[in-house]
Scaffold this motif. Structure first.
Motif, PDB file in Angstrom:
ATOM      1  N   TRP A 101       0.815  -1.219   0.000  1.00 16.01           N
ATOM      2  CA  TRP A 101       0.000   0.000   0.000  1.00 16.01           C
ATOM      3  C   TRP A 101       0.848   1.268   0.000  1.00 16.01           C
ATOM      4  N   CYS A 102       2.158   1.111   0.046  1.00 23.16           N
ATOM      5  CA  CYS A 102       3.089   2.246   0.157  1.00 23.16           C
ATOM      6  C   CYS A 102       3.499   2.729  -1.240  1.00 23.16           C
ATOM      7  N   THR A 103       3.009   3.900  -1.640  1.00 23.19           N
ATOM      8  CA  THR A 103       3.295   4.439  -2.977  1.00 23.19           C
ATOM      9  C   THR A 103       4.788   4.672  -3.223  1.00 23.19           C
ATOM     10  N   PRO A 104       5.545   5.281  -2.286  1.00 30.70           N
ATOM     11  CA  PRO A 104       6.993   5.444  -2.513  1.00 30.70           C
ATOM     12  C   PRO A 104       7.717   4.097  -2.642  1.00 30.70           C
ATOM     13  N   CYS A 105       7.228   3.076  -1.928  1.00 29.55           N
ATOM     14  CA  CYS A 105       7.838   1.742  -2.026  1.00 29.55           C
ATOM     15  C   CYS A 105       7.700   1.208  -3.453  1.00 29.55           C
ATOM     16  N   ILE A 106       6.514   1.384  -4.009  1.00 32.56           N
ATOM     17  CA  ILE A 106       6.250   0.906  -5.368  1.00 32.56           C
ATOM     18  C   ILE A 106       7.138   1.640  -6.371  1.00 32.56           C
ATOM     19  N   ALA A 107       7.335   2.938  -6.135  1.00 33.65           N
ATOM     20  CA  ALA A 107       8.144   3.738  -7.055  1.00 33.65           C
ATOM     21  C   ALA A 107       9.612   3.323  -7.046  1.00 33.65           C
ATOM     22  N   GLU A 108      10.157   2.993  -5.865  1.00 35.77           N
ATOM     23  CA  GLU A 108      11.588   2.688  -5.788  1.00 35.77           C
ATOM     24  C   GLU A 108      11.907   1.218  -6.071  1.00 35.77           C
ATOM     25  N   MET A 109      10.898   0.344  -6.039  1.00 34.53           N
ATOM     26  CA  MET A 109      11.166  -1.088  -6.189  1.00 34.53           C
ATOM     27  C   MET A 109      11.882  -1.437  -7.503  1.00 34.53           C
ATOM     28  N   PRO A 110      11.493  -0.868  -8.656  1.00 32.28           N
ATOM     29  CA  PRO A 110      12.234  -1.179  -9.887  1.00 32.28           C
ATOM     30  C   PRO A 110      13.699  -0.744  -9.823  1.00 32.28           C
ATOM     31  N   ARG A 111      13.987   0.320  -9.087  1.00 37.55           N
ATOM     32  CA  ARG A 111      15.385   0.764  -8.946  1.00 37.55           C
ATOM     33  C   ARG A 111      16.177  -0.230  -8.106  1.00 37.55           C
ATOM     34  N   LEU A 112      15.538  -0.758  -7.062  1.00 36.54           N
ATOM     35  CA  LEU A 112      16.197  -1.781  -6.252  1.00 36.54           C
ATOM     36  C   LEU A 112      16.408  -3.053  -7.072  1.00 36.54           C
ATOM     37  N   GLU A 113      15.440  -3.386  -7.911  1.00 33.86           N
ATOM     38  CA  GLU A 113      15.577  -4.551  -8.791  1.00 33.86           C
ATOM     39  C   GLU A 113      16.776  -4.385  -9.715  1.00 33.86           C
ATOM     40  N   GLN A 114      16.926  -3.202 -10.277  1.00 31.42           N
ATOM     41  CA  GLN A 114      18.058  -2.941 -11.167  1.00 31.42           C
ATOM     42  C   GLN A 114      19.375  -3.027 -10.401  1.00 31.42           C
ATOM     43  N   ALA A 115      19.390  -2.477  -9.182  1.00 28.62           N
ATOM     44  CA  ALA A 115      20.608  -2.524  -8.364  1.00 28.62           C
ATOM     45  C   ALA A 115      20.974  -3.962  -8.020  1.00 28.62           C
ATOM     46  N   ALA A 116      19.979  -4.770  -7.722  1.00 29.77           N
ATOM     47  CA  ALA A 116      20.228  -6.181  -7.410  1.00 29.77           C
ATOM     48  C   ALA A 116      20.741  -6.925  -8.639  1.00 29.77           C
ATOM     49  N   ARG A 117      20.207  -6.579  -9.791  1.00 25.27           N
ATOM     50  CA  ARG A 117      20.653  -7.214 -11.034  1.00 25.27           C
ATOM     51  C   ARG A 117      22.107  -6.843 -11.331  1.00 25.27           C
ATOM     52  N   ASP A 118      22.476  -5.586 -11.030  1.00 24.19           N
ATOM     53  CA  ASP A 118      23.832  -5.111 -11.318  1.00 24.19           C
ATOM     54  C   ASP A 118      24.854  -5.516 -10.255  1.00 24.19           C
ATOM     55  N   ASN A 119      24.366  -5.993  -9.097  1.00 27.85           N
ATOM     56  CA  ASN A 119      25.275  -6.355  -7.988  1.00 27.85           C
ATOM     57  C   ASN A 119      24.943  -7.762  -7.486  1.00 27.85           C
ATOM     58  N   PRO A 120      25.268  -8.789  -8.256  1.00 29.22           N
ATOM     59  CA  PRO A 120      24.916 -10.161  -7.875  1.00 29.22           C
ATOM     60  C   PRO A 120      25.573 -10.650  -6.586  1.00 29.22           C
ATOM     61  N   GLY A 121      26.616  -9.974  -6.137  1.00 34.78           N
ATOM     62  CA  GLY A 121      27.287 -10.387  -4.905  1.00 34.78           C
ATOM     63  C   GLY A 121      26.625  -9.861  -3.648  1.00 34.78           C
ATOM     64  N   ILE A 122      25.565  -9.054  -3.814  1.00 35.92           N
ATOM     65  CA  ILE A 122      24.849  -8.486  -2.675  1.00 35.92           C
ATOM     66  C   ILE A 122      23.461  -9.100  -2.591  1.00 35.92           C
ATOM     67  N   ALA A 123      23.035  -9.465  -1.388  1.00 38.92           N
ATOM     68  CA  ALA A 123      21.705 -10.054  -1.186  1.00 38.92           C
ATOM     69  C   ALA A 123      20.701  -8.943  -0.889  1.00 38.92           C
ATOM     70  N   PHE A 124      19.620  -8.905  -1.643  1.00 39.21           N
ATOM     71  CA  PHE A 124      18.569  -7.903  -1.467  1.00 39.21           C
ATOM     72  C   PHE A 124      17.311  -8.579  -0.935  1.00 39.21           C
ATOM     73  N   TYR A 125      16.897  -8.204   0.278  1.00 42.86           N
ATOM     74  CA  TYR A 125      15.689  -8.764   0.883  1.00 42.86           C
ATOM     75  C   TYR A 125      14.642  -7.669   1.064  1.00 42.86           C
TER      76      TYR A 125
END
Length: 202
Positions: A101-125
């Motif tokens: 239900w958090c609008t800012p969360c929804i907005a930043e989630m694709p950016r976190l997805e991209q960061a996780a894709r670019d940094n496979p050595g880091i675990a994103f939870y």
């Protein structure tokens, strides 16, 4: 005139059906208390493919603050295996507290997805604040989030252990030794995410 003991005992005795009813209520309540946690857990794991946090490991030297050891917690993976945050030592970890239900969360989630894709050595939870597992899974599928790992924070126990106070999204960047190196309250842009990751990699 004082009633005879036997007469008083007869007067105070409850009808048999009321006694049976009380016993039945106690048995049903006890059964519900034992079964409810299992039902709650089933709502999150299994076909929803979402992990569920089962407990926080209490320790006096931990806190969700920069320079402190990150509070440890355990969760059940969709496979049924149990793991814990401290088992990830040796690699940086990003914990992002959020809700559907958090609008800012929804907005930043694709950016976190991209960061996780670019940094496979880091675990994103992605730690969801106690929502239904199917709802969280649907959210991830809709946004095609495949590099972020969703966990349900049942009862928001982990959020409390990290001192989450002003809402979501709130993100913690943890280094390979388990120390919180940066935190961010609110929606992050790509630069803010990169800055947090840089702190966790040191």
């Amino acid at each position: 005139m004082t009633p005879a003991p036997r007469a008083l005992e007869t007067r105070l005795r409850l009808p048999r059906w009321i006694t049976v009813l009380f016993v039945l209520i106690i048995v049903l309540a006890s059964g519900a208390a034992l079964i409810a946690p299992q039902l709650q857990q089933r709502a999150y794991v299994g076909r929803t493919n979402v992990g569920v946090i089962t407990s926080v490991v209490a320790a006096p030297d931990t806190a969700g603050r920069v320079g402190w050891k990150a509070p440890d917690f355990l969760w059940v993976q969709p496979s049924g295996e149990t793991t814990r945050l401290s088992a990830l030592r040796g690699r940086p970890v990003v914990l992002n507290f959020w809700a559907t239900w958090c609008t800012p969360c929804i907005a930043e989630m694709p950016r976190l997805e991209q960061a996780a894709r670019d940094n496979p050595g880091i675990a994103f939870y992605e730690i969801d604040l106690d929502e239904d597992g199917a709802k969280v899974r649907a959210f991830f599928d809709k946004l095609r989030l495949t590099h972020l790992i969703p966990l349900i924070d049942v009862g928001s126990a982990v959020a409390r252990s990290y001192g989450l106070g002003d809402g979501v999204p709130t993100t913690y960047f943890i280094d390979a030794g388990g120390i919180v190196r940066a935190t961010h309250l609110g929606e992050m842009d790509a630069l803010q995410i990169a800055t947090g990751l840089s702190a966790a990699k040191r």
